[in-house]
Each structure stands twice: as C-alpha cells, then as structure tokens.
Design an enzyme around this catalytic site. Structure first.
Site, PDB file in Angstrom:
ATOM      1  N   LYS A 125     -31.126  -4.015  21.047  1.00 33.61           N
ATOM      2  CA  LYS A 125     -31.066  -3.966  19.581  1.00 33.61           C
ATOM      3  C   LYS A 125     -30.598  -2.610  19.056  1.00 33.61           C
ATOM      4  CE  LYS A 125     -32.265  -8.208  18.910  1.00 33.61           C
ATOM      5  NZ  LYS A 125     -31.350  -9.197  18.324  1.00 33.61           N
TER       6      LYS A 125
HETATM    7  N1  PMP Z   1     -34.821 -10.674  24.028  1.00 31.34           N
HETATM    8  C1  PMP Z   1     -35.546  -9.968  23.149  1.00 31.34           C
HETATM    9  C2  PMP Z   1     -36.772  -9.260  23.628  1.00 31.34           C
HETATM   10  C3  PMP Z   1     -35.172  -9.927  21.804  1.00 31.34           C
HETATM   11  O1  PMP Z   1     -35.917  -9.221  20.925  1.00 31.34           O
HETATM   12  C4  PMP Z   1     -34.037 -10.651  21.390  1.00 31.34           C
HETATM   13  C5  PMP Z   1     -33.638 -10.618  19.942  1.00 31.34           C
HETATM   14  N2  PMP Z   1     -34.288 -11.523  19.095  1.00 31.34           N
HETATM   15  C6  PMP Z   1     -33.311 -11.389  22.347  1.00 31.34           C
HETATM   16  C7  PMP Z   1     -33.724 -11.365  23.646  1.00 31.34           C
HETATM   17  C8  PMP Z   1     -32.125 -12.234  21.980  1.00 31.34           C
HETATM   18  O2  PMP Z   1     -31.016 -11.488  21.595  1.00 31.34           O
HETATM   19  P1  PMP Z   1     -30.125 -12.009  20.384  1.00 31.34           P
HETATM   20  O3  PMP Z   1     -30.964 -11.888  19.149  1.00 31.34           O
HETATM   21  O4  PMP Z   1     -28.955 -11.091  20.361  1.00 31.34           O
HETATM   22  O5  PMP Z   1     -29.763 -13.409  20.644  1.00 31.34           O
END
Ligand code: PMP
Length: 344
Positions: free
Chosen positions: A48
C-alpha cells in the site's frame, strides 16, 4: 541523495523495488519455479506504500494538494499506515476513519504515525451518517483543501501498480513470467500488474485469489452481483462485499477461493519454512498456489510469481497467536508454537 551507497533523503525513496525471492521449501515437488514478490520490504511494510505515494503525488501534480492540506481515507489497515507515513514526510494532515471493530493495536499504530483517527460504529449500515464511509465523506466536504483517497474506487490505485510493481516483476523475471497469483481486495494490485504484463505478453496467466464469503469470483464468472455469496470471514484485505471499480475484471483470467483456516496455517508455514514472516493474505495467496499446483495448473519450466502483500508483525494477535487460532477452531498441533517455548 546517494542511492548507490544506500543513503536516502527520506523514507519515501525506499518505496518499491521490492525483492523477488525464490520459494524453495513451500513448493517442493511442484512443477515449475516459484517466486514471491515480498512487499513487506516496502518501508511501511506493505504494497500500500505504492498507492499512497502515487495517489498523493498525482494530486500534487494536478495542484489539488499543497502542504498543510488534509488527506482522508477509510481504513484501519495497511493503506492507513502508508498514507500516514507519506503525510509525515510531505507535511499533510492525515485523517483516518476506522471501524470500531479495529483492534486497539491498529488504532495505536496509526496514532503513532501522526494520524488523526475517527473510530466509527461497526454495526451501522454504510449510508448511516455515523458509518466510516459517511464520516470520511462529510469530513472531505467540510475540510477545505482535503482529498479523499477512496482506494476501492480510484483508478490511480491501478496506475500505481501498472507503473511500478508490473515493470519490476517483468524485469525481475527477465520477461519469462508465465503466471501471476495475487490476492484481490480493491483489485488495484492484480489489475495494475496484469495490465503491464499482458501488454508485454498477452499469454501471461493472471489468477486472482478471493475469500469464501466474498462476491468477486462469482462476479468475474457471471458479471452479476450476487449477495448470496456474502457472509463474514476472517481474512482482512482479501475479497469484498461490493464490486470495486479499482478492479479490472477483464484483466483477470480466473479466480480461486481459499478458506480462512488453510490460509492462516499456510502463512505460519511460510514463516517457519522460508524464513519470511508474512501476513494473512500472503498465506491466502500461497494456499491458492498450492491448490492450483494440485489441480495441474503449472508445468515444468513455468515461472510463477506470487504476491506477498504485507508483514507478519501486523497479525501477532491473530494468526500468530495460538490463542486466537484456538478460538477460531483453527488449532492444529502440527503448527503449535507454544511447544517451542521453554519456561525456566
Ligand atoms: N493483502 C492485504 C493485507 C491488503 O491489505 C490488501 C488490500 N486491501 C490486499 C492484500 C489486496 O490488495 P489490493 O487491494 O490491491 O487488491
């Protein structure tokens, strides 16, 4: 700035360029070669960081943000931490509206990074004025010079991964990647990486990981929102009860679902066998990879990349707590860690 000597002007220069690490023990006996893109090597310990930096810098380029302005998001998780980190360096106020379900540890962590945290009741509907969505929207309307990141509905979330994670993986595999396995939450990671990889080679297969209790897999197959798919589950950050516009479903070849229990055990197994202390969704992605291998998805010579989104330290009171595992009914004596503690 002397990046060749690993000297940096500030922590933000360390975002991205995360390592690709070969998985040796977890994939014993599988056909193909398997590599993890370990996003915990970002300074905020998750993927993130990339979206926080990209979305904030894009707002700066457009002249929407100037120092002293406010950045707002609804999150208690990784995105909140990353936004708080970027805000400190760039001189912005950071407001995070979180659900009262969030653990005290998480709220303290965000406060430690200088964020102003609004704790909103979890048991109200999304359109209730007290919900974290509505509180964030209201604050955005009230505070002059504020932006709302809105990661589930922001195309810049996809662009962040199209610009950085995608090219990194292509270069790290010297263009030989055959499969990508990635969890989908907002969908920004998988969509952005897929867009870049498929532009280089349309044959790269992109496999999304979804949770039982989430609507994403069914929506991918039918393009219909089926609320019968929705029920509570434990994994945080994976799957969703709505259709995020930050997911480009046309760029994903298929979805596979994983259980809370197997994902938790698999995360613990990764830590113990590969020496990589990873979060819950890394366990989910690895569990999907195992299932795909059992189903004969991979063959000799394939180069498979799996995304490990964050670090295990954020899950000490969850998957790395034997007590929590026991409370969920996930306990498995094979992975009991308390046996390895000797009290003198
Ligand atoms: N794993 C974790 C720990 C996350 O916080 C997120 C984000 N919500 C994701 C995977 C998935 O990534 P994305 O939001 O880019 O699909």
């Amino acid at each position: 700035m002397k990046q060749d000597k690993h000297v940096f002007d500030n922590v933000l220069q360390l975002i991205g360029k995360t390592p690709l690490i070969k998985l040796n023990k977890m994939t014993k006996g599988f056909e193909g070669d398997f590599f993890a893109k370990v996003e915990a090597f970002n300074p905020g310990h998750s993927s993130k960081d990339r979206i926080a930096l990209h979305i904030i810098e894009e707002a700066e380029r457009q002249g929407i943000l100037t120092p002293g302005d406010t950045i707002i998001e609804t999150t208690s998780g990784n995105t909140g931490f990353s936004i708080a980190m970027v805000s400190i360096i760039k001189g912005y106020e950071c407001i995070l509206a979180v659900s009262s379900k969030s653990s005290a540890d998480k709220i303290d962590m965000l406060k430690s990074m200088g964020a102003q945290v609004y704790v909103c009741p979890a048991n109200v509907s999304a359109n209730d004025p007290r919900s974290y969505y509505e509180v964030a929207k209201r604050l955005h309307n009230e505070i002059k010079g504020s932006i709302y990141i809105n990661q589930y509905f922001n195309q810049l979330n996809i662009d962040a991964h199209y610009n950085s994670t995608g090219p990194e993986i292509w270069n790290q595999t010297e263009g030989k990647i055959t499969h990508l396995v990635a969890c989908s939450g907002t969908g920004g990671t998988i969509s952005g990486i897929s867009k870049y990889l498929k532009e280089q080679n349309p044959d790269v297969k992109i496999i999304g990981v979804d949770a039982f209790g989430s609507v994403l897999k069914k929506y991918h197959e039918t393009r219909e929102f089926d609320d019968k798919e929705i029920y509570p589950y434990r994994i945080e950050g994976l799957g969703k009860n709505l259709i995020p516009t930050a997911t480009d479903f046309d760029l994903i070849d298929k979805f596979i679902k994983v259980t809370d229990e197997e994902s938790a055990h698999t995360a613990r197994e990764i830590s113990r066998s590969e020496g990589l202390f990873v979060g819950y969704t890394s366990g989910a992605a690895m569990q999907a990879l195992k299932q795909l291998s059992e189903d004969g998805e991979f063959k000799k010579g394939d180069k498979v990349v799996v995304i490990f989104p964050d670090h295990g330290s954020r899950y000490m009171s969850k998957i790395y707590s034997d007590k929590w595992m026991e409370e969920q009914g996930f306990f498995d004596s094979k992975t009991e860690v308390s046996e390895s503690i000797q009290y003198i």
